[in-house]
Design a protein around this motif. Structure first.
Motif, short mmCIF file in Angstrom:
data_model
loop_
_atom_site.label_atom_id
_atom_site.label_comp_id
_atom_site.label_asym_id
_atom_site.label_seq_id
_atom_site.Cartn_x
_atom_site.Cartn_y
_atom_site.Cartn_z
N HIS A 13 45.52 40.88 40.16
CA HIS A 13 44.36 40.33 40.91
C HIS A 13 44.85 39.64 42.23
N HIS A 15 43.80 40.17 46.77
CA HIS A 15 42.96 40.80 47.80
C HIS A 15 43.63 41.26 49.20
N PHE A 40 35.43 41.31 46.13
CA PHE A 40 35.11 40.00 46.17
C PHE A 40 34.40 39.52 47.78
N GLU A 112 35.38 41.54 40.78
CA GLU A 112 35.26 40.35 39.85
C GLU A 112 34.09 39.85 40.25
N ALA A 222 45.83 36.13 43.04
CA ALA A 222 44.53 36.03 43.75
C ALA A 222 44.77 35.80 45.21
ZN LIG Z 1 39.34 36.97 43.72
#
Ligand SMILES: [Zn+2]
Lengths: 307, 295
Positions: A13, A15, A40, A112, A222
């Motif tokens: 995870h 971005h 996302f 997600e 993340a």
């Molecule tokens: Zn995320």
């Protein structure tokens, strides 16, 4: 970081759209060999379906290529995020284009998705996307809310089961000490986001692994446009090592478990972690060494001279 | 009526499928046959698109090997398949399954594929340009491919692809060649390189060489291949500079450039080295040997 030299990591995870190439270099240097980039919210709300299309295209196109230039295998999950599910007019249009992306190569899940404010619109599109995942045989990557997290997490799991999904196909993300037990007890995968200030710190993560072991647990960064750390996975591995956690457990929560969960998509071939290092030579002309194109030239960060 | 294809579609399809058959498992062939059947009449566009995307899952992505690097789809029209992965070959073949009679519909469907293509799909689509129906419909798309930032996509447009040299106008063609130098592509694999050499391109590339030199960077020796036929008193000093280079392969490039020139002083320059002149004359020194050495 010295003590984890030579280990391989998988960040399920992150971005990268929001990160720079320097981060790709740092990831590669720290031993991260593959990543998953979930679709996302970009920080700025989108106003039309075309910008969603372009974003999804960038996840399977430009970002994948950018990653390959650093020898990192890039996968993604595709979905309508919970925040933007509240714009129903737009959400309807996005739902129409989602199926064509879910069948693309390297798309390892629907994600997600889940709850943010826990509104009826969020629930509606969460359910609709669970159905898409079921039909495509893809794992689901669930974003759990920051506010009212425990209830939101329970509700996400309840609804998934209601739609007949196997908990083994579901990765519940952004867990903490309050949610982990139930997630694991009910048979789901439990992902932990090591993210400064707002989510988990990695010292807390060490304690969780000590208490719950390594089965069905994975960590991720993340990392996005916020104050975050793309190296959260290798750094947490280092801290675990320092704290005396068994190497095999570290390997499971920072590499193997995430692969096991998302490989259920049929879209992960570990051999690709190595071939991406030759930057998709298979796509090129067999045996033709003239092709130097590929990995970015490295910049010597120690030097003040720029060439 | 205007013809959809400028090659014999059925023959091309058969040639491609022969190679596919040699490299595929029974299951993959069965799946392909099923997809062909399910495509229906009239064709289901959704099915056509989904199959195009799904191909690698059923064929695998192994690199194919063939006796020749290309198939001859029309006189003077090689279609290069060397180094292709099986899924890429099947994708190219699959594109021939789309009925082409209705031009408007055909173009819309293919453009739709481009618009939602991942990296490998884009590479397959751009490589297939010479085989697509309605060839004049893809000129803008080709220039978009040249503008791409993605290496394998650029290569699909630029290298071993006969479409650009046949269909791009001069400015767009010059962009392609310029970008190929800029992104370090193996220039000698650009189809139609010598045929489309032109004075304007030679001028652009000479300017580019000056910029490189000013920045203390090297100039790609094959650049002089495109300048050679257009040597004049304006750029002759550049050729002389390369001729006096300390790097062997650059001197070779200067010799070859001079050999392709009708400009008297350039010919005289080449005559200064009996060795180089002889190597050029005997074809021991060619642009191909230069290309091989800078690999
Ligand atoms: Zn995320």
């Amino acid at each position: 970081m010295e003590r984890i030299k030579g280990m391989r990591f998988f960040d399920p995870h992150i971005h990268m759209t929001s990160r720079t190439t320097d981060d790709y270099q740092a990831l590669a240097d720290a031993g991260v060999v593959a990543i998953i980039e979930p679709a996302f919210w970009l920080g700025q709300p989108r106003t039309g379906v075309d910008t969603f299309r372009d974003y999804f295209n960038s996840l399977i196109g430009w970002e994948r290529f950018r990653s390959s230039q650093f020898g990192i295998k890039h996968y993604c999950t595709i979905g309508l995020n919970s925040k933007e599910a509240n714009n129903e007019r737009l959400a309807e249009a996005v739902m129409e284009i989602l199926p064509s992306f879910l069948y693309k190569e390297g798309v390892v899940g629907v994600g997600e998705i889940g709850f943010d404010d826990q509104t009826p619109a969020e629930e509606k599109y969460y359910r609709a996307q669970l159905e898409l995942a079921k039909e495509a045989g893809l794992p689901v990557q669930i974003h759990t809310p920051h506010r009212d997290k425990k209830k939101g997490t329970q509700r996400s799991m309840d609804i998934a089961l209601e739609h007949g999904l196997d908990p083994r196909m579901i990765i519940v993300d952004h867990n903490n000490e309050e949610t982990v037990k139930e997630v694991l007890d009910r048979g789901f995968w439990a992902a932990f986001t090591i993210y400064p200030f707002t989510k988990m710190g990695n010292e807390r993560m060490v304690e969780i692994v000590k208490q719950y072991g390594s089965e069905r647990i994975m960590v991720n960064s993340a990392a996005d446009w916020g104050i975050s750390d793309p190296l959260a996975v290798p750094k947490t591995a280092a801290l675990m090592h320092e704290s005396g956690i068994d190497l095999n457990d570290i390997h499971l929560v920072t590499f193997r478990n995430a692969i096991a969960a998302f490989a259920q998509s049929g879209q992960i071939d570990e051999a690709d972690f190595d071939t991406v290092k030759d930057i998709d030579q298979s796509l090129k002309f067999n045996g033709s060494t003239v092709l130097r194109g590929g990995q970015q030239p490295r910049i010597d960060k120690q030097s003040n001279i720029i060439r | 009526m205007e013809q959809a294809y400028y090659h014999d579609r059925n023959n091309t399809e058969a040639l491609l499928f022969d190679i596919i058959r040699q490299h595929s498992t029974e299951q993959a062939l069965t799946w392909i046959a099923q997809q062909q059947e399910k495509l229906g009449e009239p064709v289901s566009v959704q099915r056509f698109n989904l199959t195009f995307t799904a191909i690698p899952r059923f064929t695998g992505r192994q690199v194919i090997s063939t006796d020749t690097p290309f198939i001859e789809v029309a006189p003077d029209m090689p279609f290069f398949i060397q180094g292709y992965t099986l899924d890429k070959l099947v994708r190219v073949w699959w594109l021939l399954q789309l009925p082409a009679a209705d031009r408007e519909l055909y173009v819309k469907v293919i453009e739709g594929l481009f618009d939602a293509a991942d990296m490998n799909e884009q590479a397959a689509l751009y490589s297939a340009l010479p085989l697509l129906a309605w060839p004049d419909a893809w000129v803008f798309r080709t220039t978009e491919g040249v503008r791409s930032n993605i290496g394998p996509v650029q290569e699909a447009v630029m290298l071993h692809n006969v479409y650009p040299s046949r269909h791009l106008e001069e400015p767009a063609w010059n962009q392609l060649v310029m970008k190929a130098f800029f992104t370090d592509k193996p220039i000698h694999l650009i189809a139609g390189l010598d045929e489309r050499a032109n004075r304007q391109l030679a001028a652009i590339l000479t300017d580019y060489a000056h910029e490189r030199w000013a920045a203390g960077r090297k100039v790609h020796p094959l650049l002089w291949r495109l300048v050679g036929p257009f040597i004049t008193e304006d750029n002759f000093a550049d050729i002389q500079r390369v001729w006096h280079s300390e790097v062997n392969v650059e001197r070779d490039a200067a010799a070859l450039a001079c050999a392709s020139s009708t400009y008297g002083p350039a010919q005289a320059l080449l005559a200064q080295s009996a060795t180089l002149e002889a190597e050029v004359a005997s074809h021991r020194l060619t642009w191909e040997t230069v290309a091989a050495r800078i690999a």
